[in-house]
Design an enzyme around this catalytic site. Structure first.
Site, PDB file in Angstrom:
ATOM      1  N   CYS A   1     -21.542 -29.713   0.639  1.00 46.90           N
ATOM      2  CA  CYS A   1     -22.118 -30.996   1.065  1.00 46.90           C
ATOM      3  C   CYS A   1     -22.571 -30.873   2.526  1.00 46.90           C
ATOM      4  O   CYS A   1     -21.987 -30.131   3.312  1.00 46.90           O
ATOM      5  CB  CYS A   1     -21.064 -32.084   0.917  1.00 46.90           C
ATOM      6  SG  CYS A   1     -21.579 -33.701   1.520  1.00 46.90           S
TER       7      CYS A   1
ATOM      8  N   SER B   1     -22.113 -32.869   4.867  1.00 43.51           N
ATOM      9  CA  SER B   1     -21.159 -33.423   5.852  1.00 43.51           C
ATOM     10  C   SER B   1     -20.333 -32.336   6.541  1.00 43.51           C
ATOM     11  O   SER B   1     -19.968 -32.478   7.706  1.00 43.51           O
ATOM     12  CB  SER B   1     -20.227 -34.431   5.190  1.00 43.51           C
ATOM     13  OG  SER B   1     -20.978 -35.515   4.709  1.00 43.51           O
TER      14      SER B   1
ATOM     15  N   HIS C   1     -22.294 -31.252   9.273  1.00 45.01           N
ATOM     16  CA  HIS C   1     -22.232 -32.243  10.364  1.00 45.01           C
ATOM     17  C   HIS C   1     -20.996 -31.997  11.232  1.00 45.01           C
ATOM     18  O   HIS C   1     -21.025 -32.213  12.438  1.00 45.01           O
ATOM     19  CB  HIS C   1     -22.167 -33.666   9.804  1.00 45.01           C
ATOM     20  CG  HIS C   1     -23.489 -34.205   9.353  1.00 45.01           C
ATOM     21  ND1 HIS C   1     -24.494 -34.537  10.217  1.00 45.01           N
ATOM     22  CD2 HIS C   1     -23.968 -34.467   8.126  1.00 45.01           C
ATOM     23  CE1 HIS C   1     -25.537 -34.993   9.547  1.00 45.01           C
ATOM     24  NE2 HIS C   1     -25.241 -34.963   8.255  1.00 45.01           N
TER      25      HIS C   1
ATOM     26  N   HIS D   1     -14.969 -30.665   0.860  1.00 44.69           N
ATOM     27  CA  HIS D   1     -14.399 -31.945   0.400  1.00 44.69           C
ATOM     28  C   HIS D   1     -14.994 -32.364  -0.938  1.00 44.69           C
ATOM     29  O   HIS D   1     -15.000 -33.541  -1.259  1.00 44.69           O
ATOM     30  CB  HIS D   1     -14.642 -33.020   1.468  1.00 44.69           C
ATOM     31  CG  HIS D   1     -16.101 -33.308   1.680  1.00 44.69           C
ATOM     32  ND1 HIS D   1     -16.911 -32.498   2.429  1.00 44.69           N
ATOM     33  CD2 HIS D   1     -16.896 -34.279   1.193  1.00 44.69           C
ATOM     34  CE1 HIS D   1     -18.141 -32.970   2.416  1.00 44.69           C
ATOM     35  NE2 HIS D   1     -18.164 -34.049   1.659  1.00 44.69           N
TER      36      HIS D   1
ATOM     37  N   CYS E   1     -17.773 -36.005  -4.280  1.00 44.80           N
ATOM     38  CA  CYS E   1     -18.499 -36.599  -3.147  1.00 44.80           C
ATOM     39  C   CYS E   1     -19.928 -36.972  -3.540  1.00 44.80           C
ATOM     40  O   CYS E   1     -20.240 -38.118  -3.798  1.00 44.80           O
ATOM     41  CB  CYS E   1     -18.520 -35.682  -1.925  1.00 44.80           C
ATOM     42  SG  CYS E   1     -19.483 -36.413  -0.574  1.00 44.80           S
TER      43      CYS E   1
HETATM   44  C1  CXF Z   1     -18.755 -38.175   4.618  1.00 46.03           C
HETATM   45  C2  CXF Z   1     -18.764 -39.509   5.263  1.00 46.03           C
HETATM   46  C3  CXF Z   1     -18.257 -39.424   6.653  1.00 46.03           C
HETATM   47  C4  CXF Z   1     -16.960 -38.731   6.720  1.00 46.03           C
HETATM   48  C5  CXF Z   1     -16.990 -37.381   6.099  1.00 46.03           C
HETATM   49  C6  CXF Z   1     -17.469 -37.434   4.714  1.00 46.03           C
HETATM   50  N1  CXF Z   1     -19.083 -38.407   3.297  1.00 46.03           N
HETATM   51  C7  CXF Z   1     -19.480 -37.481   2.442  1.00 46.03           C
HETATM   52  O1  CXF Z   1     -19.940 -36.415   2.644  1.00 46.03           O
HETATM   53 ZN    ZN Z   2     -19.833 -35.000   1.128  1.00 46.87          ZN
END
Ligand code: CXF
Ligand code: ZN
Length: 370
Positions: A40, A42, A45, A61, A167
């Site tokens: 994912c 994220s 990120h 996750h 997710c």
């Molecule tokens: C994210 C949303 C912000 C926190 C980490 C996970 N959601 C999905 O990827």
């Molecule tokens: Zn995610």
């Protein structure tokens, strides 16, 4: 026990796949042998620092696997059960769980704290305690998680596809169905066709949307979008404006959903320009945590009675929506096989993210080796 995991030690550095020590499950915890983990955006990120967390951290996750061992006081699952790990825990008791909003469960406060539910760490390496992304850390063949993060699923569902609903799929599908409140005959625009956007298209299709426009600059993703439910495609929000005006006789979309890789404030004005009177614009994509400015015509928002809302996990409830989506997969209505573009070994996690950033994947998926 000793296992392997992809750990982030420093922002901006690649994932380091190395041996770690994983604790046995304590009270209310479960040891899961993971089959697969989705890549994912994220986690990237976190790697870039857009999402600041306590480092070091095991990434991942979006996972599914088989319960190997349970700690004391676990009542919901037993060894051998197949489970999806939900990126938001659900305690079942707080105000949010009790009112059907368990995506907002109060245990979510642990998500960014770097410690596990109940405190402390379950992963250790190089004399350091290591957190887990979203209390899961699925970039490892094994993880010890709280039972609030685990959802039991039927044994016949392939676990490498089930991982997706931990997710991206639930987040995207719920963004169209729950947060966007798509109704039969609606026009829906989905901006950004990655794992979440591909699922949002499918949510819009299942909710009965008449027109579903997929917006993405990558040509093969636009083709893929047409297979997943899109009826029209455009390469940018600007390019979508003319065709959408024509398609809706100027009424524009009932629902717009932002599912790009990085949500920037400057994307909100063009998103709202595609959103019609009384329309719902859903900001699902993750934005850099410190960004606070957005472009927006407040007059347009008010006079055209538009809504702009955020949403976590698509507004879905892990314990009811994860099994529901897997039932839809079994019946052929939710396409999951088509969403996994490339599979990787854990050692190839950085390659997987390079491919994602280069627009080569709808979803990359790590298949764990045992
Ligand atoms: C994210 C949303 C912000 C926190 C980490 C996970 N959601 C999905 O990827
Ligand atoms: Zn995610």
């Amino acid at each position: 026990m000793k296992t392997k995991a992809a750990v982030l030690w420093e922002y901006g550095k690649p994932w380091s796949v190395e041996e770690v020590e994983l604790d046995a499950p304590k009270a209310h915890e479960v040891l899961v042998r993971l089959t697969a983990s989705g890549l994912c955006h994220s986690d990237d990120h976190v790697r870039t620092g857009d999402l600041p967390v306590q480092l070091p951290m095991v990434g991942g996750h979006e996972g599914a696997g088989v319960v190997e061992e349970v700690g004391p006081e676990v009542t919901g699952v037993k060894p051998g059960d197949h489970v999806v790990l939900a990126f938001v825990p659900a305690c079942g008791r707080c105000k949010w769980c009790a009112t059907g909003h368990s995506n907002l469960c109060d245990l979510g406060m642990y998500l960014m704290m770097g410690e596990e539910i109940g405190g402390g760490h379950r992963v250790h390496a190089r004399d350091a305690d290591i957190g887990t992304m979203c209390l899961l850390g699925t970039f490892s063949p094994y993880t010890t998680v709280h039972e609030a993060s685990v959802v039991k699923i039927d044994d016949d569902i392939p676990l490498d596809k089930a991982a997706l609903v931990g997710c991206g799929v639930t987040t995207g599908w719920g963004s169209a169905v729950y947060l966007g409140e798509t109704r039969a005959g609606d026009t829906v625009v989905v901006v950004g066709i990655g794992g979440i956007g591909a699922a949002a298209l499918q949510g819009a299709r299942m909710a009965g949307a008449k027109n579903i426009m997929a917006v993405d600059p990558v040509p093969w993703k636009r083709e893929m979008a047409l297979k997943l439910g899109a009826t029209h495609v455009a390469e940018s929000m600007e390019a979508a404006h003319g065709p959408l005006t024509e398609l809706t006789r100027g009424q524009m979309a009932d629902v717009t959903i932002l599912t790009v890789g990085v949500a920037l404030g400057e994307l909100i004005a063009p998103l709202l320009a595609l959103t019609g009177k009384n329309g719902r614009a859903v900001a699902t994509a993750v934005a850099p945590a410190l960004q606070t400015q957005v472009t927006l015509s407040l007059a347009d928002l008010t006079f055209m009675q538009k809504s702009l809302r955020g949403g976590l996990f698509g507004g879905a409830n892990p314990r009811s929506d994860i099994p529901k989506l897997l039932d839809l997969y079994r019946s052929g209505q939710l396409l999951l096989d088509e969403m996994v573009t490339t599979t990787y070994k854990l050692d190839e996690v950085n390659q997987g993210y390079d491919d994602m950033l280069a627009g080569k994947n709808i979803r990359g998926m790590i298949i764990h080796e045992h």
